[in-house]
Design a protein around this motif. Structure first.
Motif, PDB file in Angstrom:
ATOM      1  N   THR A   1      44.061  43.000  40.785  1.00 49.93           N
ATOM      2  CA  THR A   1      44.105  44.060  39.471  1.00 49.93           C
ATOM      3  C   THR A   1      42.304  44.152  39.853  1.00 49.93           C
ATOM      4  O   THR A   1      42.214  45.529  39.353  1.00 49.93           O
ATOM      5  CB  THR A   1      43.941  43.778  37.677  1.00 49.93           C
ATOM      6  N   VAL A   2      42.059  43.890  40.843  1.00 52.74           N
ATOM      7  CA  VAL A   2      40.585  43.831  41.845  1.00 52.74           C
ATOM      8  C   VAL A   2      40.977  45.021  42.635  1.00 52.74           C
ATOM      9  O   VAL A   2      41.929  45.255  43.226  1.00 52.74           O
ATOM     10  CB  VAL A   2      40.321  43.227  42.419  1.00 52.74           C
ATOM     11  N   GLY A   3      39.799  46.541  42.300  1.00 50.44           N
ATOM     12  CA  GLY A   3      40.257  48.024  42.970  1.00 50.44           C
ATOM     13  C   GLY A   3      40.459  48.569  41.530  1.00 50.44           C
ATOM     14  O   GLY A   3      39.728  49.742  41.299  1.00 50.44           O
ATOM     15  N   LEU A   4      40.803  48.372  39.793  1.00 48.14           N
ATOM     16  CA  LEU A   4      41.235  49.199  39.338  1.00 48.14           C
ATOM     17  C   LEU A   4      39.339  49.279  38.357  1.00 48.14           C
ATOM     18  O   LEU A   4      39.552  50.572  38.176  1.00 48.14           O
ATOM     19  CB  LEU A   4      41.405  48.051  37.580  1.00 48.14           C
ATOM     20  N   ASN A   5      38.500  48.765  38.273  1.00 47.91           N
ATOM     21  CA  ASN A   5      37.249  49.170  38.721  1.00 47.91           C
ATOM     22  C   ASN A   5      36.550  50.091  39.958  1.00 47.91           C
ATOM     23  O   ASN A   5      36.327  49.022  40.743  1.00 47.91           O
ATOM     24  CB  ASN A   5      36.382  47.912  38.379  1.00 47.91           C
TER      25      ASN A   5
ATOM     26  N   ASP B   1      47.309  48.437  49.014  1.00 48.98           N
ATOM     27  CA  ASP B   1      46.731  47.976  47.994  1.00 48.98           C
ATOM     28  C   ASP B   1      48.114  48.794  46.547  1.00 48.98           C
ATOM     29  O   ASP B   1      48.292  49.768  47.219  1.00 48.98           O
ATOM     30  CB  ASP B   1      45.768  48.920  47.757  1.00 48.98           C
ATOM     31  N   LEU B   2      48.465  47.989  45.756  1.00 50.88           N
ATOM     32  CA  LEU B   2      49.546  47.986  44.353  1.00 50.88           C
ATOM     33  C   LEU B   2      48.721  49.204  43.671  1.00 50.88           C
ATOM     34  O   LEU B   2      49.259  49.692  43.467  1.00 50.88           O
ATOM     35  CB  LEU B   2      50.006  47.264  44.322  1.00 50.88           C
ATOM     36  N   VAL B   3      47.620  48.305  43.902  1.00 48.53           N
ATOM     37  CA  VAL B   3      46.495  49.731  42.733  1.00 48.53           C
ATOM     38  C   VAL B   3      46.535  50.700  42.794  1.00 48.53           C
ATOM     39  O   VAL B   3      46.175  51.490  44.050  1.00 48.53           O
ATOM     40  CB  VAL B   3      44.818  49.288  42.827  1.00 48.53           C
ATOM     41  N   TYR B   4      46.350  51.927  42.239  1.00 46.53           N
ATOM     42  CA  TYR B   4      47.139  53.313  42.559  1.00 46.53           C
ATOM     43  C   TYR B   4      45.798  54.042  41.682  1.00 46.53           C
ATOM     44  O   TYR B   4      46.359  54.773  41.884  1.00 46.53           O
ATOM     45  CB  TYR B   4      48.104  53.309  42.506  1.00 46.53           C
ATOM     46  N   ARG B   5      45.064  53.404  40.302  1.00 43.80           N
ATOM     47  CA  ARG B   5      44.294  54.012  39.836  1.00 43.80           C
ATOM     48  C   ARG B   5      43.084  53.424  40.272  1.00 43.80           C
ATOM     49  O   ARG B   5      42.780  52.159  39.387  1.00 43.80           O
ATOM     50  CB  ARG B   5      44.555  54.112  38.373  1.00 43.80           C
TER      51      ARG B   5
ATOM     52  N   THR C   1      41.308  52.635  46.579  1.00 43.88           N
ATOM     53  CA  THR C   1      41.042  52.091  46.262  1.00 43.88           C
ATOM     54  C   THR C   1      39.205  51.115  47.627  1.00 43.88           C
ATOM     55  O   THR C   1      39.357  52.182  48.125  1.00 43.88           O
ATOM     56  CB  THR C   1      41.652  50.778  45.873  1.00 43.88           C
ATOM     57  N   LYS C   2      38.513  51.085  46.372  1.00 40.97           N
ATOM     58  CA  LYS C   2      37.419  50.218  47.126  1.00 40.97           C
ATOM     59  C   LYS C   2      38.079  49.597  48.620  1.00 40.97           C
ATOM     60  O   LYS C   2      37.279  50.434  49.818  1.00 40.97           O
ATOM     61  CB  LYS C   2      36.437  49.246  47.231  1.00 40.97           C
ATOM     62  N   LEU C   3      38.860  48.572  48.953  1.00 34.35           N
ATOM     63  CA  LEU C   3      39.868  48.065  49.653  1.00 34.35           C
ATOM     64  C   LEU C   3      40.299  49.305  50.275  1.00 34.35           C
ATOM     65  O   LEU C   3      40.140  48.511  51.710  1.00 34.35           O
ATOM     66  CB  LEU C   3      40.946  47.152  48.951  1.00 34.35           C
ATOM     67  N   LEU C   4      41.053  50.357  50.254  1.00 39.22           N
ATOM     68  CA  LEU C   4      41.329  51.264  51.029  1.00 39.22           C
ATOM     69  C   LEU C   4      40.292  51.868  52.022  1.00 39.22           C
ATOM     70  O   LEU C   4      40.600  52.213  53.489  1.00 39.22           O
ATOM     71  CB  LEU C   4      41.791  52.387  50.183  1.00 39.22           C
ATOM     72  N   ARG C   5      39.474  51.690  51.459  1.00 42.38           N
ATOM     73  CA  ARG C   5      37.865  52.837  52.085  1.00 42.38           C
ATOM     74  C   ARG C   5      37.776  51.843  53.417  1.00 42.38           C
ATOM     75  O   ARG C   5      37.096  52.833  54.446  1.00 42.38           O
ATOM     76  CB  ARG C   5      37.199  53.416  51.061  1.00 42.38           C
ATOM     77  N   GLU C   6      37.733  50.361  52.818  1.00 42.26           N
ATOM     78  CA  GLU C   6      36.992  49.367  53.756  1.00 42.26           C
ATOM     79  C   GLU C   6      37.560  49.100  55.209  1.00 42.26           C
ATOM     80  O   GLU C   6      38.029  48.705  55.935  1.00 42.26           O
ATOM     81  CB  GLU C   6      36.684  47.789  53.104  1.00 42.26           C
TER      82      GLU C   6
END
Ligand code: ATR
Length: 268
Positions: free
Chosen positions: A188-192, A211-215, A219-224
């Protein structure tokens, strides 16, 4: 006469599934309607049987009911193996899991075959379970890294009969990321906004980051990952594909992915 479908979960109010499925029904001119229903655990059995008795076509099942549901709806082979289901079809009265194949379809549609690849799965919860199963069934070698290392080891032990899998903690994450072809975040890291387990300096342009987070969608991970030149796949891609596979289970029709994806991206 309208055929009803829906998603049951707790909480449910932010679900994108109604927008996505109703867009597909509209695009195909099908007389169907998909709603979101807030169902507490103590009412799960009654809710599912109620929907069946009301003539619903099918249901999606989301957190926290995905594991419990297969105790009373017969599981197909995949959901039995995974130990969780996200789809019920009232024609067959069976439970299915489209999360595993949805993850594989997300990769495949982005030109990524996982066969023979080294995949690092971050997290060892429900989402990691389905994703790991899909990866192993498609010939990937999987490392599951989780903050709580024993949970990763337990999941790996459970999944070992399906392929090459190893469970570990988040220590030395840089090294674990460095040797992976594909990195998938199921935590759930990335929701924030602004949180990520993996940063650009740990990645390179040959890697794929999913990244499975979609909200938020980006996400920061995708930007990185983009900063490092890696290929990126976002959580909406996965959401749409698991939804499309549920749609196909219920109707036998392949829905228009573009209409589903547009409505999900608009709704988020
Ligand atoms: P889901 O069903 O969406 O997979 P879950 O089962 O609650 O959700 O799993 C959440 C995952 O996110 C777990 O792997 C959790 O790690 P722990 O098992 O150690 O709790 C992971 N997670 C949540 N917050 C985290 C954080 N701040 N850092 C690292 N991992 C985290």
């Amino acid at each position: 006469m309208i055929t009803f479908y829906g998603v049951i979960g707790d909480p449910i109010e932010h679900s994108l599934s109604p927008a996505m499925h109703n867009a597909a029904f509209d695009a195909l001119g099908m007389d169907c309607y998909y709603g979101a229903f807030h169902v507490k655990g103590r009412f799960l059995y009654e809710a599912v049987n109620g929907a069946r008795c009301l003539g619903f076509g099918g249901l999606n099942v989301t957190v926290p009911h995905k594991e419990i549901i297969i105790r009373f709806v017969p599981a197909d082979e995949t959901s039995h193996d995974i130990g969780a289901a996200n789809t019920i079809d009232f024609k067959t009265n069976k439970a299915y899991n489209t999360d595993a194949s949805g993850a594989i379809a997300s990769l495949r549609d982005n030109g990524v075959s996982v066969k023979g690849k080294r995949v690092l799965v971050l997290g060892a919860g429900g989402a990691a379970r389905a994703v790991t199963y899909g990866l192993l069934k498609n010939g990937a070698a999987v490392t599951i890294a989780n903050r709580t290392a024993p949970k990763a080891a337990d999941l790996a032990a459970y999944m070992r009969e399906y392929g090459d899998v190893f469970g570990t903690g988040m220590d030395n994450l840089k090294e674990k990321v460095a040797i992976a072809d594909v990195i998938i975040n199921t935590t759930t890291v990335g929701l924030n906004e602004g949180e990520t387990l993996v940063t650009a300096d740990m990645l390179n342009e040959k890697q794929v980051v999913f990244d499975l987070v979609y909200r938020p969608v980006e996400t920061k991970l995708l930007r990185e990952a983009k900063l490092a030149g890696a290929k990126t796949i976002d959580g909406i891609t996965m959401l749409v594909r698991q939804g499309a596979l549920s749609f196909e289970v219920w109707t036998g029709v392949k829905p228009p992915l573009d209409a589903m994806e547009r409505s999900a991206r608009d709704a988020v």
